[in-house]
Design a protein around this motif. Structure first.
Motif, PDB file in Angstrom:
ATOM      1  N   UNK A   1       0.830  -1.198  -0.140  1.00 54.44           N
ATOM      2  CA  UNK A   1       0.098   0.074  -0.033  1.00 54.44           C
ATOM      3  C   UNK A   1       0.766   1.349   0.028  1.00 54.44           C
ATOM      4  N   UNK A   2       1.756   1.335   0.774  1.00 54.89           N
ATOM      5  CA  UNK A   2       2.777   2.444   0.780  1.00 54.89           C
ATOM      6  C   UNK A   2       3.386   2.584  -0.463  1.00 54.89           C
ATOM      7  N   UNK A   3       3.920   1.617  -1.217  1.00 57.44           N
ATOM      8  CA  UNK A   3       4.605   1.766  -2.369  1.00 57.44           C
ATOM      9  C   UNK A   3       3.702   2.234  -3.409  1.00 57.44           C
ATOM     10  N   UNK A   4       2.320   1.937  -3.418  1.00 57.77           N
ATOM     11  CA  UNK A   4       1.304   2.348  -4.242  1.00 57.77           C
ATOM     12  C   UNK A   4       1.093   3.735  -4.173  1.00 57.77           C
ATOM     13  N   UNK A   5       0.931   4.039  -2.860  1.00 58.25           N
ATOM     14  CA  UNK A   5       0.721   5.522  -2.588  1.00 58.25           C
ATOM     15  C   UNK A   5       1.980   6.191  -3.166  1.00 58.25           C
ATOM     16  N   UNK A   6       3.073   5.816  -2.860  1.00 60.00           N
ATOM     17  CA  UNK A   6       4.172   6.570  -3.333  1.00 60.00           C
ATOM     18  C   UNK A   6       4.353   6.733  -4.968  1.00 60.00           C
ATOM     19  N   UNK A   7       3.880   5.675  -5.528  1.00 67.65           N
ATOM     20  CA  UNK A   7       3.620   5.840  -7.138  1.00 67.65           C
ATOM     21  C   UNK A   7       2.718   6.629  -7.286  1.00 67.65           C
ATOM     22  N   UNK A   8       1.431   6.762  -6.934  1.00 64.53           N
ATOM     23  CA  UNK A   8       0.478   7.750  -7.117  1.00 64.53           C
ATOM     24  C   UNK A   8       0.929   8.913  -7.089  1.00 64.53           C
ATOM     25  N   UNK A   9       1.573   9.426  -5.822  1.00 62.08           N
ATOM     26  CA  UNK A   9       1.905  10.782  -5.580  1.00 62.08           C
ATOM     27  C   UNK A   9       3.237  11.236  -6.387  1.00 62.08           C
ATOM     28  N   UNK A  10       3.844  10.161  -7.133  1.00 60.84           N
ATOM     29  CA  UNK A  10       4.867  10.916  -7.883  1.00 60.84           C
ATOM     30  C   UNK A  10       4.801  11.944  -8.858  1.00 60.84           C
ATOM     31  N   UNK A  11       5.500  12.905  -9.095  1.00 63.11           N
ATOM     32  CA  UNK A  11       6.551  13.228  -8.497  1.00 63.11           C
ATOM     33  C   UNK A  11       6.480  14.267  -7.383  1.00 63.11           C
ATOM     34  N   UNK A  12       5.291  14.267  -6.482  1.00 65.37           N
ATOM     35  CA  UNK A  12       5.311  15.107  -5.476  1.00 65.37           C
ATOM     36  C   UNK A  12       5.245  14.362  -4.111  1.00 65.37           C
ATOM     37  N   UNK A  13       5.548  15.004  -3.261  1.00 67.99           N
ATOM     38  CA  UNK A  13       5.763  14.732  -1.651  1.00 67.99           C
ATOM     39  C   UNK A  13       4.666  15.056  -0.822  1.00 67.99           C
ATOM     40  N   UNK A  14       4.363  16.456  -1.048  1.00 66.54           N
ATOM     41  CA  UNK A  14       3.387  17.010  -0.119  1.00 66.54           C
ATOM     42  C   UNK A  14       2.343  17.365  -0.891  1.00 66.54           C
ATOM     43  N   UNK A  15       1.293  16.844  -1.349  1.00 65.14           N
ATOM     44  CA  UNK A  15       0.198  17.285  -2.226  1.00 65.14           C
ATOM     45  C   UNK A  15       0.693  17.599  -3.584  1.00 65.14           C
ATOM     46  N   UNK A  16       0.616  18.948  -4.047  1.00 65.14           N
ATOM     47  CA  UNK A  16       1.172  19.532  -5.239  1.00 65.14           C
ATOM     48  C   UNK A  16       2.130  20.622  -4.944  1.00 65.14           C
ATOM     49  N   UNK A  17       2.394  20.724  -3.875  1.00 63.40           N
ATOM     50  CA  UNK A  17       3.414  21.750  -3.329  1.00 63.40           C
ATOM     51  C   UNK A  17       5.024  21.705  -3.101  1.00 63.40           C
TER      52      UNK A  17
END
Length: 63
Positions: free
Chosen positions: A1-17
Motif C-alpha cells: 500500500x505504501x509503495x502504491x501511494x508513493x507511485x500515485x504521488x510521484x513526482x510530488x511529496x506533499x500534495x502539489x506543493x
C-alpha cells in the motif's frame, strides 16, 4: 500500500506543493551520505557475521 501511494504521488511529496527534486539535498551531500553509509556497512557486516558464526558454534555460551 505504501509503495502504491508513493507511485500515485510521484513526482510530488506533499500534495502539489513539494516535488521530490525540490526536496532532495544537493548532490555533494547525497554522495557524502552514500560514502558514509557504505563505510558503516563495511564495518558492521563483518562484525555481525562474526557474532553469528560464534553463536552458531556455541563459543558465546556461558562457561
Amino acid at each position: 500500500m505504501v509503495l502504491g501511494w508513493g507511485i500515485a504521488q510521484y513526482p510530488f511529496l506533499l500534495g502539489t506543493h513539494l516535488t521530490i527534486a525540490a526536496a532532495a539535498a544537493p548532490a555533494p551531500t547525497l554522495w557524502a551520505l552514500t560514502i558514509v553509509a557504505a563505510a558503516a556497512l563495511l564495518a558492521v557486516i563483518p562484525a555481525v557475521a562474526l557474532l553469528f558464526i560464534l553463536q552458531q558454534r556455541g563459543d558465546l555460551d556461558e562457561a
